[in-house]
Scaffold this motif. Structure first.
Motif, PDB file in Angstrom:
ATOM      1  N   MET A 199       0.757  -1.132  -0.015  1.00  0.00           N
ATOM      2  CA  MET A 199       0.079   0.021   0.090  1.00  0.00           C
ATOM      3  C   MET A 199       0.859   1.149   0.147  1.00  0.00           C
ATOM      4  SD  MET A 199      -3.164   0.974   2.638  1.00  0.00           S
ATOM      5  CE  MET A 199      -1.986   1.063   4.009  1.00  0.00           C
ATOM      6  N   GLN A 200       0.649   2.005  -1.061  1.00  0.00           N
ATOM      7  CA  GLN A 200       1.572   3.159  -1.078  1.00  0.00           C
ATOM      8  C   GLN A 200       0.813   4.410  -0.622  1.00  0.00           C
ATOM      9  OE1 GLN A 200       2.959   2.792  -5.079  1.00  0.00           O
ATOM     10  NE2 GLN A 200       4.146   1.081  -4.602  1.00  0.00           N
ATOM     11  N   LEU A 201       1.266   5.346   0.090  1.00  0.00           N
ATOM     12  CA  LEU A 201       0.490   6.354   0.509  1.00  0.00           C
ATOM     13  C   LEU A 201       1.569   7.624   0.241  1.00  0.00           C
ATOM     14  CD1 LEU A 201      -0.277   5.345   4.232  1.00  0.00           C
ATOM     15  CD2 LEU A 201      -1.875   5.324   2.267  1.00  0.00           C
ATOM     16  N   HIS A 202       0.665   8.872  -0.284  1.00  0.00           N
ATOM     17  CA  HIS A 202       1.501   9.993  -0.870  1.00  0.00           C
ATOM     18  C   HIS A 202       1.004  11.085  -0.068  1.00  0.00           C
ATOM     19  CE1 HIS A 202       2.790   8.401  -4.859  1.00  0.00           C
ATOM     20  NE2 HIS A 202       1.894   7.478  -4.347  1.00  0.00           N
ATOM     21  N   LEU A 203       1.890  12.209   0.224  1.00  0.00           N
ATOM     22  CA  LEU A 203       1.526  13.264   0.815  1.00  0.00           C
ATOM     23  C   LEU A 203       2.063  14.436   0.015  1.00  0.00           C
ATOM     24  CD1 LEU A 203       0.235  14.884   3.309  1.00  0.00           C
ATOM     25  CD2 LEU A 203       2.436  14.732   4.319  1.00  0.00           C
ATOM     26  N   GLN A 204       1.340  15.406  -0.571  1.00  0.00           N
ATOM     27  CA  GLN A 204       1.842  16.499  -1.283  1.00  0.00           C
ATOM     28  C   GLN A 204       2.351  17.693  -0.212  1.00  0.00           C
ATOM     29  OE1 GLN A 204      -0.783  18.137  -4.380  1.00  0.00           O
ATOM     30  NE2 GLN A 204       0.050  20.359  -3.718  1.00  0.00           N
ATOM     31  N   VAL A 205       3.384  18.150  -0.348  1.00  0.00           N
ATOM     32  CA  VAL A 205       4.163  18.919   0.580  1.00  0.00           C
ATOM     33  C   VAL A 205       4.661  20.288  -0.055  1.00  0.00           C
ATOM     34  CG1 VAL A 205       4.974  16.933   2.166  1.00  0.00           C
ATOM     35  CG2 VAL A 205       6.431  18.002   0.457  1.00  0.00           C
ATOM     36  N   ASP A 206       4.821  21.268   0.843  1.00  0.00           N
ATOM     37  CA  ASP A 206       5.477  22.390   0.304  1.00  0.00           C
ATOM     38  C   ASP A 206       6.868  22.228  -0.073  1.00  0.00           C
ATOM     39  OD1 ASP A 206       7.153  24.913   0.561  1.00  0.00           O
ATOM     40  OD2 ASP A 206       5.321  25.725   1.067  1.00  0.00           O
ATOM     41  N   PRO A 207       7.487  22.730  -1.062  1.00  0.00           N
ATOM     42  CA  PRO A 207       8.952  22.507  -1.354  1.00  0.00           C
ATOM     43  C   PRO A 207       9.853  22.870  -0.440  1.00  0.00           C
ATOM     44  CG  PRO A 207       7.461  23.171  -3.322  1.00  0.00           C
ATOM     45  CD  PRO A 207       6.656  23.424  -2.201  1.00  0.00           C
ATOM     46  N   GLU A 237       6.221   9.972  -1.294  1.00  0.00           N
ATOM     47  CA  GLU A 237       5.675   8.524  -1.466  1.00  0.00           C
ATOM     48  C   GLU A 237       6.039   7.508  -0.488  1.00  0.00           C
ATOM     49  OE1 GLU A 237       4.919   4.884  -4.944  1.00  0.00           O
ATOM     50  OE2 GLU A 237       6.339   6.576  -4.956  1.00  0.00           O
ATOM     51  N   ASN A 238       5.224   7.100   0.377  1.00  0.00           N
ATOM     52  CA  ASN A 238       5.555   6.061   1.448  1.00  0.00           C
ATOM     53  C   ASN A 238       5.252   4.493   0.893  1.00  0.00           C
ATOM     54  OD1 ASN A 238       5.074   4.108   3.434  1.00  0.00           O
ATOM     55  ND2 ASN A 238       5.213   5.790   5.011  1.00  0.00           N
ATOM     56  N   ARG A 239       6.405   3.913   0.732  1.00  0.00           N
ATOM     57  CA  ARG A 239       6.203   2.548   0.145  1.00  0.00           C
ATOM     58  C   ARG A 239       6.470   1.311   1.136  1.00  0.00           C
ATOM     59  NH1 ARG A 239       9.579   1.272  -3.229  1.00  0.00           N
ATOM     60  NH2 ARG A 239       8.525  -0.013  -4.771  1.00  0.00           N
ATOM     61  N   VAL A 240       6.634   1.873   2.505  1.00  0.00           N
ATOM     62  CA  VAL A 240       6.809   0.906   3.532  1.00  0.00           C
ATOM     63  C   VAL A 240       5.937  -0.166   3.946  1.00  0.00           C
ATOM     64  CG1 VAL A 240       7.360   0.927   5.918  1.00  0.00           C
ATOM     65  CG2 VAL A 240       8.416   2.515   4.494  1.00  0.00           C
ATOM     66  N   LEU A 241       4.344   0.373   3.745  1.00  0.00           N
ATOM     67  CA  LEU A 241       3.339  -0.485   4.567  1.00  0.00           C
ATOM     68  C   LEU A 241       3.018  -1.593   3.338  1.00  0.00           C
ATOM     69  CD1 LEU A 241       1.314   2.397   5.844  1.00  0.00           C
ATOM     70  CD2 LEU A 241       2.405   0.688   7.111  1.00  0.00           C
ATOM     71  N   ASN A 299      -3.598   1.632   9.763  1.00  0.00           N
ATOM     72  CA  ASN A 299      -2.099   2.019   9.471  1.00  0.00           C
ATOM     73  C   ASN A 299      -2.186   3.462   8.922  1.00  0.00           C
ATOM     74  OD1 ASN A 299      -1.511  -0.615  10.283  1.00  0.00           O
ATOM     75  ND2 ASN A 299      -1.440  -1.570   8.497  1.00  0.00           N
ATOM     76  N   THR A 300      -3.007   3.734   7.858  1.00  0.00           N
ATOM     77  CA  THR A 300      -3.027   4.917   7.230  1.00  0.00           C
ATOM     78  C   THR A 300      -3.117   6.028   8.255  1.00  0.00           C
ATOM     79  OG1 THR A 300      -3.877   3.890   4.943  1.00  0.00           O
ATOM     80  CG2 THR A 300      -3.906   6.662   5.469  1.00  0.00           C
ATOM     81  N   ALA A 301      -4.062   6.066   9.009  1.00  0.00           N
ATOM     82  CA  ALA A 301      -4.210   6.998  10.171  1.00  0.00           C
ATOM     83  C   ALA A 301      -3.041   6.954  10.918  1.00  0.00           C
ATOM     84  CB  ALA A 301      -5.490   6.633  11.071  1.00  0.00           C
ATOM     85  N   LEU A 302      -2.345   5.863  11.197  1.00  0.00           N
ATOM     86  CA  LEU A 302      -1.139   6.098  12.264  1.00  0.00           C
ATOM     87  C   LEU A 302       0.031   6.851  11.586  1.00  0.00           C
ATOM     88  CD1 LEU A 302       0.355   5.098  14.661  1.00  0.00           C
ATOM     89  CD2 LEU A 302       0.915   3.015  13.401  1.00  0.00           C
ATOM     90  N   TYR A 303       0.076   6.413  10.301  1.00  0.00           N
ATOM     91  CA  TYR A 303       1.299   6.944   9.384  1.00  0.00           C
ATOM     92  C   TYR A 303       1.170   8.462   9.360  1.00  0.00           C
ATOM     93  CZ  TYR A 303       3.775   8.771   5.389  1.00  0.00           C
ATOM     94  OH  TYR A 303       4.625   9.452   4.721  1.00  0.00           O
ATOM     95  N   TYR A 304      -0.287   9.062   8.872  1.00  0.00           N
ATOM     96  CA  TYR A 304      -0.337  10.344   8.607  1.00  0.00           C
ATOM     97  C   TYR A 304      -0.389  11.109   9.892  1.00  0.00           C
ATOM     98  CZ  TYR A 304      -1.301   9.838   3.619  1.00  0.00           C
ATOM     99  OH  TYR A 304      -1.343   9.635   2.272  1.00  0.00           O
TER     100      TYR A 304
END
Length: 234
Positions: free
Chosen positions: A1-9, A146-150, A162-167
């Motif tokens: 499961m891959q989780l993404h987070l858009q961030v300020d540069p 991009e989180n590719r750990v989970l 798991n998603t809630a824990l990560y974010y």
């Protein structure tokens, strides 16, 4: 499961470092792949399996320090996403010699946004467990972690938890006044990651201000779950 987070540069380094720190407890709590070909191996065998399956280096090249394409990394970021793209060019040859017609400099001079197809294609062939992403969507460029750990599953409830824990943890650590990555070596974070994959909830991790060998179950219950709750509230 891959989780993404858009961030300020300007904040990319902070969020990527935080994601790296969190990789170990995330793997430990989510591990569900202990069996391969009828043998019980690591609690999250996927980590070691993927690393070995993609590693095409000879023993000599590995001894010489050639980096594997499945990679946790080797240092904290100090400046930003460009450090990772610089590593891409220095350490990894292009697997797909595909070139597009876009001239990024000319595109910028014309007032348009470059899509950087060669950069994104090459980046997609380097399998960091936390990978940088540059993309243009709806005419606007952005950066993502991009989180590719989970691992996936094993149930929808597990995946959502798991998603809630990560974010939650990522938000809390990235906004902390005392960044954890300034209190631990990158080597300690790497050792934590592989120990968590090997031992799952039975792993012992180094965690600043807590313990040099903290049982991950205790770390989660006493420290990380309250931190994740605070991060989600933010």
């Amino acid at each position: 499961m891959q989780l993404h987070l858009q961030v300020d540069p300007d904040e990319f380094a902070t969020y990527w470092n935080a994601a790296q720190v969190l990789s170990a407890p995330l793997v430990a709590v989510a591990a569900n792949s202990p069996i391969l070909l009828g043998k019980q191996l690591h609690h999250e065998t996927r980590i070691a399996l993927f690393q070995q399956a993609i590693d095409t280096r000879t023993e000599e090249l590995a001894t010489q320090g050639v980096r594997p394409r499945v990679w946790f990394g080797e240092k904290w970021l100090r400046e930003g996403i460009f450090e990772l793209f610089d590593e891409n060019v220095r350490y990894f040859s292009a697997l797909l010699p595909v070139c597009e017609d876009e001239d990024p400099a000319a595109t910028l001079r014309a007032g348009d946004i470059p899509h950087l197809p060669e950069l994104t294609l090459h980046n997609g062939t380097i399998y960091r467990w936390n990978r940088p992403v540059y993309e243009v969507a709806r005419g606007r460029p952005h950066m993502r972690v991009e989180n590719r750990v989970l691992p996936a599953g094993p149930t929808v409830v597990d995946a959502v938890a798991n998603t809630a824990l990560y974010y939650g943890l990522l938000s809390a650590l990235a906004t902390s006044e005392e960044p954890l990555w300034e209190q631990m070596s990158f080597e300690a974070a790497t050792d934590n990651f592989f120990a968590a994959a090997r031992d799952g909830l039975g792993a012992k991790l180094y965690w600043p201000r807590v313990s040099a060998q903290a049982p991950v179950s205790e770390l989660l219950l006493k420290h990380l779950l309250p931190l994740a709750r605070a991060g989600l509230r933010q």
